[in-house]
Design a protein around this motif. Structure first.
Motif, PDB file in Angstrom:
ATOM      1  N   ALA A  51       0.841  -1.206   0.000  1.00 49.33           N
ATOM      2  CA  ALA A  51       0.000   0.000   0.000  1.00 49.33           C
ATOM      3  C   ALA A  51       0.873   1.251   0.000  1.00 49.33           C
ATOM      4  O   ALA A  51       0.569   2.248  -0.669  1.00 49.33           O
ATOM      5  CB  ALA A  51      -0.924  -0.010   1.213  1.00 49.33           C
ATOM      6  N   LEU A  52       1.979   1.189   0.730  1.00 51.40           N
ATOM      7  CA  LEU A  52       2.890   2.335   0.770  1.00 51.40           C
ATOM      8  C   LEU A  52       3.526   2.580  -0.597  1.00 51.40           C
ATOM      9  O   LEU A  52       3.757   3.723  -0.989  1.00 51.40           O
ATOM     10  CB  LEU A  52       3.984   2.112   1.827  1.00 51.40           C
ATOM     11  N   ARG A  53       3.808   1.496  -1.317  1.00 52.31           N
ATOM     12  CA  ARG A  53       4.357   1.664  -2.670  1.00 52.31           C
ATOM     13  C   ARG A  53       3.362   2.425  -3.546  1.00 52.31           C
ATOM     14  O   ARG A  53       3.743   3.323  -4.294  1.00 52.31           O
ATOM     15  CB  ARG A  53       4.668   0.308  -3.311  1.00 52.31           C
ATOM     16  N   ASP A  54       2.086   2.051  -3.434  1.00 51.74           N
ATOM     17  CA  ASP A  54       1.068   2.772  -4.217  1.00 51.74           C
ATOM     18  C   ASP A  54       1.007   4.241  -3.797  1.00 51.74           C
ATOM     19  O   ASP A  54       0.903   5.134  -4.637  1.00 51.74           O
ATOM     20  CB  ASP A  54      -0.313   2.122  -4.033  1.00 51.74           C
ATOM     21  N   ASP A  55       1.076   4.462  -2.487  1.00 55.38           N
ATOM     22  CA  ASP A  55       1.064   5.845  -1.993  1.00 55.38           C
ATOM     23  C   ASP A  55       2.269   6.609  -2.531  1.00 55.38           C
ATOM     24  O   ASP A  55       2.147   7.749  -2.985  1.00 55.38           O
ATOM     25  CB  ASP A  55       1.114   5.868  -0.457  1.00 55.38           C
ATOM     26  N   GLY A  56       3.424   5.976  -2.443  1.00 56.99           N
ATOM     27  CA  GLY A  56       4.660   6.642  -2.894  1.00 56.99           C
ATOM     28  C   GLY A  56       4.588   7.005  -4.362  1.00 56.99           C
ATOM     29  O   GLY A  56       4.961   8.112  -4.766  1.00 56.99           O
ATOM     30  N   LYS A  57       4.076   6.094  -5.151  1.00 58.43           N
ATOM     31  CA  LYS A  57       3.914   6.360  -6.580  1.00 58.43           C
ATOM     32  C   LYS A  57       2.945   7.521  -6.789  1.00 58.43           C
ATOM     33  O   LYS A  57       3.204   8.439  -7.569  1.00 58.43           O
ATOM     34  CB  LYS A  57       3.400   5.097  -7.284  1.00 58.43           C
ATOM     35  N   ALA A  58       1.836   7.489  -6.056  1.00 57.90           N
ATOM     36  CA  ALA A  58       0.827   8.548  -6.209  1.00 57.90           C
ATOM     37  C   ALA A  58       1.398   9.906  -5.811  1.00 57.90           C
ATOM     38  O   ALA A  58       1.151  10.922  -6.479  1.00 57.90           O
ATOM     39  CB  ALA A  58      -0.399   8.217  -5.360  1.00 57.90           C
ATOM     40  N   ILE A  59       2.180   9.922  -4.735  1.00 57.96           N
ATOM     41  CA  ILE A  59       2.762  11.187  -4.272  1.00 57.96           C
ATOM     42  C   ILE A  59       3.690  11.757  -5.342  1.00 57.96           C
ATOM     43  O   ILE A  59       3.620  12.932  -5.702  1.00 57.96           O
ATOM     44  CB  ILE A  59       3.547  10.967  -2.949  1.00 57.96           C
ATOM     45  N   ILE A 250       8.769  17.090  -2.849  1.00 63.03           N
ATOM     46  CA  ILE A 250       7.456  16.490  -2.577  1.00 63.03           C
ATOM     47  C   ILE A 250       6.663  17.536  -1.793  1.00 63.03           C
ATOM     48  O   ILE A 250       7.251  18.461  -1.225  1.00 63.03           O
ATOM     49  CB  ILE A 250       7.561  15.160  -1.803  1.00 63.03           C
ATOM     50  N   PRO A 251       5.339  17.414  -1.772  1.00 66.67           N
ATOM     51  CA  PRO A 251       4.560  18.526  -1.208  1.00 66.67           C
ATOM     52  C   PRO A 251       4.752  18.765   0.290  1.00 66.67           C
ATOM     53  O   PRO A 251       5.101  19.865   0.699  1.00 66.67           O
ATOM     54  CB  PRO A 251       3.109  18.144  -1.538  1.00 66.67           C
ATOM     55  N   THR A 252       4.478  17.740   1.108  1.00 59.40           N
ATOM     56  CA  THR A 252       4.351  18.024   2.551  1.00 59.40           C
ATOM     57  C   THR A 252       5.098  17.000   3.411  1.00 59.40           C
ATOM     58  O   THR A 252       5.609  15.992   2.919  1.00 59.40           O
ATOM     59  CB  THR A 252       2.862  17.952   2.983  1.00 59.40           C
ATOM     60  N   LEU A 253       5.096  17.283   4.706  1.00 55.45           N
ATOM     61  CA  LEU A 253       5.711  16.374   5.664  1.00 55.45           C
ATOM     62  C   LEU A 253       4.964  15.037   5.737  1.00 55.45           C
ATOM     63  O   LEU A 253       5.567  13.999   6.008  1.00 55.45           O
ATOM     64  CB  LEU A 253       5.746  17.038   7.049  1.00 55.45           C
ATOM     65  N   GLU A 254       3.655  15.079   5.508  1.00 56.55           N
ATOM     66  CA  GLU A 254       2.875  13.831   5.463  1.00 56.55           C
ATOM     67  C   GLU A 254       3.397  12.935   4.334  1.00 56.55           C
ATOM     68  O   GLU A 254       3.533  11.722   4.490  1.00 56.55           O
ATOM     69  CB  GLU A 254       1.393  14.119   5.202  1.00 56.55           C
ATOM     70  N   ASP A 255       3.664  13.566   3.196  1.00 57.88           N
ATOM     71  CA  ASP A 255       4.175  12.818   2.050  1.00 57.88           C
ATOM     72  C   ASP A 255       5.575  12.280   2.349  1.00 57.88           C
ATOM     73  O   ASP A 255       5.917  11.152   1.999  1.00 57.88           O
ATOM     74  CB  ASP A 255       4.208  13.721   0.814  1.00 57.88           C
ATOM     75  N   ARG A 316      10.261   9.544 -10.740  1.00 53.66           N
ATOM     76  CA  ARG A 316       9.814   9.134  -9.404  1.00 53.66           C
ATOM     77  C   ARG A 316      10.956   8.557  -8.572  1.00 53.66           C
ATOM     78  O   ARG A 316      10.845   8.429  -7.361  1.00 53.66           O
ATOM     79  CB  ARG A 316       8.720   8.057  -9.529  1.00 53.66           C
ATOM     80  N   CYS A 317      12.029   8.195  -9.220  1.00 47.77           N
ATOM     81  CA  CYS A 317      13.121   7.450  -8.577  1.00 47.77           C
ATOM     82  C   CYS A 317      13.618   8.132  -7.311  1.00 47.77           C
ATOM     83  O   CYS A 317      13.904   9.321  -7.310  1.00 47.77           O
ATOM     84  CB  CYS A 317      14.283   7.285  -9.562  1.00 47.77           C
ATOM     85  N   SER A 375       9.603  -5.003  -9.928  1.00 41.66           N
ATOM     86  CA  SER A 375       8.818  -5.588  -8.844  1.00 41.66           C
ATOM     87  C   SER A 375       9.331  -5.159  -7.469  1.00 41.66           C
ATOM     88  O   SER A 375       8.597  -5.247  -6.493  1.00 41.66           O
ATOM     89  CB  SER A 375       8.782  -7.108  -8.961  1.00 41.66           C
ATOM     90  N   VAL A 376      10.573  -4.704  -7.374  1.00 42.77           N
ATOM     91  CA  VAL A 376      11.057  -4.236  -6.069  1.00 42.77           C
ATOM     92  C   VAL A 376      11.087  -2.717  -5.974  1.00 42.77           C
ATOM     93  O   VAL A 376      11.257  -2.163  -4.886  1.00 42.77           O
ATOM     94  CB  VAL A 376      12.461  -4.776  -5.726  1.00 42.77           C
ATOM     95  N   CYS A 377      10.940  -2.029  -7.075  1.00 46.64           N
ATOM     96  CA  CYS A 377      11.044  -0.566  -7.048  1.00 46.64           C
ATOM     97  C   CYS A 377       9.966   0.023  -6.128  1.00 46.64           C
ATOM     98  O   CYS A 377       8.780  -0.221  -6.331  1.00 46.64           O
ATOM     99  CB  CYS A 377      10.897   0.010  -8.455  1.00 46.64           C
ATOM    100  N   PRO A 378      10.376   0.798  -5.128  1.00 46.40           N
ATOM    101  CA  PRO A 378       9.393   1.296  -4.159  1.00 46.40           C
ATOM    102  C   PRO A 378       8.384   2.260  -4.773  1.00 46.40           C
ATOM    103  O   PRO A 378       7.313   2.461  -4.204  1.00 46.40           O
ATOM    104  CB  PRO A 378      10.259   2.010  -3.119  1.00 46.40           C
ATOM    105  N   VAL A 379       8.708   2.857  -5.911  1.00 50.83           N
ATOM    106  CA  VAL A 379       7.763   3.774  -6.549  1.00 50.83           C
ATOM    107  C   VAL A 379       7.291   3.230  -7.891  1.00 50.83           C
ATOM    108  O   VAL A 379       6.811   3.957  -8.752  1.00 50.83           O
ATOM    109  CB  VAL A 379       8.364   5.196  -6.694  1.00 50.83           C
TER     110      VAL A 379
END
Ligand code: SF4
Lengths: 475, 215
Positions: A51-59, A250-255, A316-317, A375-379
């Motif tokens: 799920a974090l990978r998806d978030d990271g990609k989205a960010i 990246i935008p914010t501290l949350e990201d 994104r890297c 498959s291992v790339c976090p983003v």
């Protein structure tokens, strides 16, 4: 360090060197074991990782789609907190900006934390040409600086160096600094680095660091280390300069929180590194330490042009190195074989973007399209797809002949499939021998000569790949 | 030159992106002031217990004391045990605390040789067992990196659940600090033959003293 002196189009020649280097092969094997296992463990331990990978990609996708907005917001925040932002269109301008800041600060000594982008722009060469004493403070980068070598991995720069080689280097350079005896003890070697560098941090006029991330909300640059060298560099010098690519924002501290969870696990298999530091502007009034001036050099150098098409995904890297740790080609030939600052799958995509298709030569072909990197790339960067597109572009622009294109690709594929290789040996070698006849680039392709004694002859003779592979995997 | 490069780079970027209207800009500003809530690692149980477990797993040592006034004795016991010189640097913001009289104390910024430094944390993170140090006049950041032994003083009430929970605490400070150091383990490197060596440039040991009393 003259990473740029090694033209990528000599990939095949350096592959031969890499495959023949027993020390390198041992190091790569160790790396393979540790990194893959550690990452696997860290990822399994966190059910939310996917799920974090998806978030990271989205960010990253969101930020890149609005990059101008976030860079400007970032700039405003840096300025609001007393820092200065400089924009560099290319490597030369980035170096000039840093040189000017150093000159205006009356600098003589410059300490540096690890920064891949500073390697990309060959900053050390530029500063040394101005007569500055430049000291790399990351233990690995320091070792490479003594040996005048380039990093072979973006996270573990010294992965190709043996303890013995480091011991020799230190004996040569630390002898007159109070360490006359040669030692091969890792702890003693690092203790020497600590002692030698401690005074340099205090002496430094300018401290240069990179940035793992920039946060637009606060105007902060973030560095992530285990050593603490980056913090001593940024805290104790009079002037702190951050060199960074424009895609790091990246935008914010949350990201940022999401990206930090991805980075340490993907890079080192750790939940978090020893030190994660947000630096924001120069020292505040009343502060007892910290730099008097804070500069950021935002470097384009080919990045903005990547935004327009498919290669935006590469931006994104987060430079975690996971793709190379899981790449059978990187693990066979080592980072120096790529001849570019960025090796492995990410390097094979990024290098043509930064240095041009022509300079990148056959790098996009040094890939077996097995998909592990993606498959291992976090983003979730589709590295094999991007490499395929690059091959196509090169083909269209006729930068690479069909023979090179076919040959390096076939080699990369075969080199990682020993069993199949055994079957294919005769035919493949004959074909490659033929392909190499009138093409200089093929003279030292491993299939042809990598494991023969002669370096310039594509004759299918000497130990086979199978034998080499066996030698390497059985210590 | 710099100004025109700024325009050039921003121009290149805009040329590659979709045009943006006023409403889009408002949405982007909105995204900064109220960012999406992303996935956070779920974990149950007591945050303090989790903090201690994580910190120890990262090779920090952890100790509890009742009040801030007890920190001096706790550190003194370590120095005695280790035979470390009683030459201690302490964050000036902790000058009001009673420290052992036989110590030589530097309430200042860090020096090239630092045996022990005591600094106080703005927060602790249960998720990772990290302490969060924010630089300010009374908290010079260098003290977190220069000593052999770094003692981080953390009030129990300042331990938060997730990494995200430290941001509101830092935003609440009078000014955003020059340096926010999230410290999770002693200094280390594996740059010689991938052998893990402690320390590299920073502290060899990180000792976290958790103060139970409310401030
Ligand atoms: S491409 Fe992905 S895996 Fe490779 S370094 Fe970049 S973020 Fe890491």
């Amino acid at each position: 360090m003259t990473a740029h002196a090694r033209p990528p189009h000599e990939f095949d020649a350096r592959v031969t060197t890499g495959l023949g280097d027993a020390n390198l092969q041992r190091s790569l094997n160790a790396l393979k074991g540790t990194f893959i296992a550690a990452r696997g463990h860290a990822v399994t331990a966190l059910p939310e990782f996917e799920a974090l990978r998806d978030d990271g990609k989205a960010i990253k996708d969101h930020t890149l789609a609005n990059l101008d907005f976030y860079l400007q917001r970032y700039e405003e925040e840096v300025v609001r907190r007393g820092g200065q932002v400089h924009w560099a269109r290319d490597a030369a301008e980035a170096c000039d900006i840093v040189r000017t800041i150093c000159r205006e600060a009356g600098a003589r000594t410059v300490t540096k934390g690890k920064s891949m982008v500073s390697e990309e722009i060959a900053l050390n060469d530029a500063l040394e040409a101005d007569g500055l004493e430049v000291i790399e403070t990351d233990a690995g980068e320091y070792i490479l600086q003594l040996g005048r070598e380039a990093p072979s991995h973006i996270v573990m720069p010294t992965v190709h160096k043996t303890t013995d080689q480091i011991a020799d280097l230190f004996q040569k350079h630390h002898g007159e600094l109070g360490f006359p005896d040669r030692t091969t003890d890792a702890a003693e070697l690092i203790a020497q680095v600590r002692t030698v560098l401690r005074d340099k941090y205090f002496k430094a006029d300018v401290g240069i660091t990179g940035a793992n991330f920039l946060v637009a909300e606060t105007g902060s640059n973030i560095i992530v280390t285990n050593e603490g060298n980056g913090d001593l560099t940024s805290t104790l010098a009079r002037v702190h300069i951050v060199t960074t690519g424009i895609e790091k924002v990246i935008p914010t501290l949350e990201d940022l929180s999401v990206m930090l969870r991805l980075l340490a696990r993907s890079a080192l298999g750790s939940e978090i590194t020893s030190y994660t530091t947000l630096s924001t502007g120069p020292r505040r009034s009343g502060d007892l330490d910290g730099p008097e001036a804070y500069h950021v050099v935002l470097i384009d150098n080919g990045r903005a042009n990547m935004l327009a098409g498919h290669f935006r995904e590469m931006l994104r890297c987060i430079r975690c190195g996971a793709c190379m740790n899981h790449c059978p080609v990187y693990m066979s030939v080592g980072g120096h074989a790529y001849g570019s600052v960025y090796p492995g799958p990410m390097g094979a995509v990024l290098t043509p973007m930064i240095n041009g298709h022509e300079a990148a030569g056959e790098l996009p072909h040094a890939c077996t399209l097995n998909g592990r990197c993606q498959s291992v790339c976090p983003v979730k960067i589709p590295l094999p797809d991007l490499l395929r597109r690059l091959r196509h572009q090169q083909w269209e622009k006729k930068f690479v002949s069909a023979k090179v294109r076919w040959g390096v690709g076939a080699w990369a594929w075969l080199a990682t499939k020993p069993r199949l290789y055994k079957l294919a040996t005769g035919a493949a070698m004959r074909v490659l021998g033929w392909a190499g006849r009138d093409k200089g680039a093929f003279r030292s392709l491993p299939l042809a000569s990598g494991w023969t004694k002669g370096r310039d002859m594509p004759a299918p003779q000497g130990p086979t790949f199978q034998e080499l592979w066996a030698r390497r995997t059985r210590p | 030159m710099s100004l025109s490069s700024r325009d050039l780079v921003l121009g290149r970027i805009r040329g590659a992106l979709n045009a943006r209207g006023d409403a889009d800009v408002i949405a982007l500003k909105q995204r900064i002031s109220s960012p999406p809530r992303w996935t956070r690692p779920a974990f149950d149980g007591d945050d303090v217990a989790r903090f201690v477990q994580k910190a120890k797993a990262n090779l920090s040592s952890v100790e509890f004391v009742a009040t801030l006034a007890d920190v001096g004795n706790a550190v003194n016991a370590i120095l005695q045990f280790q035979g470390t010189p009683r030459d201690v640097s302490i964050a000036p913001g902790l000058a009001h605390v009673a420290w052992p009289e036989h110590w030589t104390v530097n309430f200042g910024t860090g020096r090239p040789v630092e045996h022990v430094a005591i600094t106080d944390a703005t927060a602790g993170i249960a998720e990772t067992g990290s302490v969060v140090m924010c630089s300010e006049a009374g908290r010079p950041g260098g003290l977190n990196f220069l000593p052999e032994l770094h003692v981080a003083v953390l009030h129990k009430a300042d331990i938060v659940h997730h990494l995200e929970d430290i941001w509101p605490k830092i935003r609440a400070l009078p000014v955003w600090p020059r340096a926010v150091n999230i410290i999770s383990a002693p200094s280390r490197t594996a740059d010689v033959a991938q052998i893990v060596v402690r320390p590299a440039h920073g502290p060899k040991s990180l000792h976290i003293i958790i103060v139970e009393a409310e401030q």
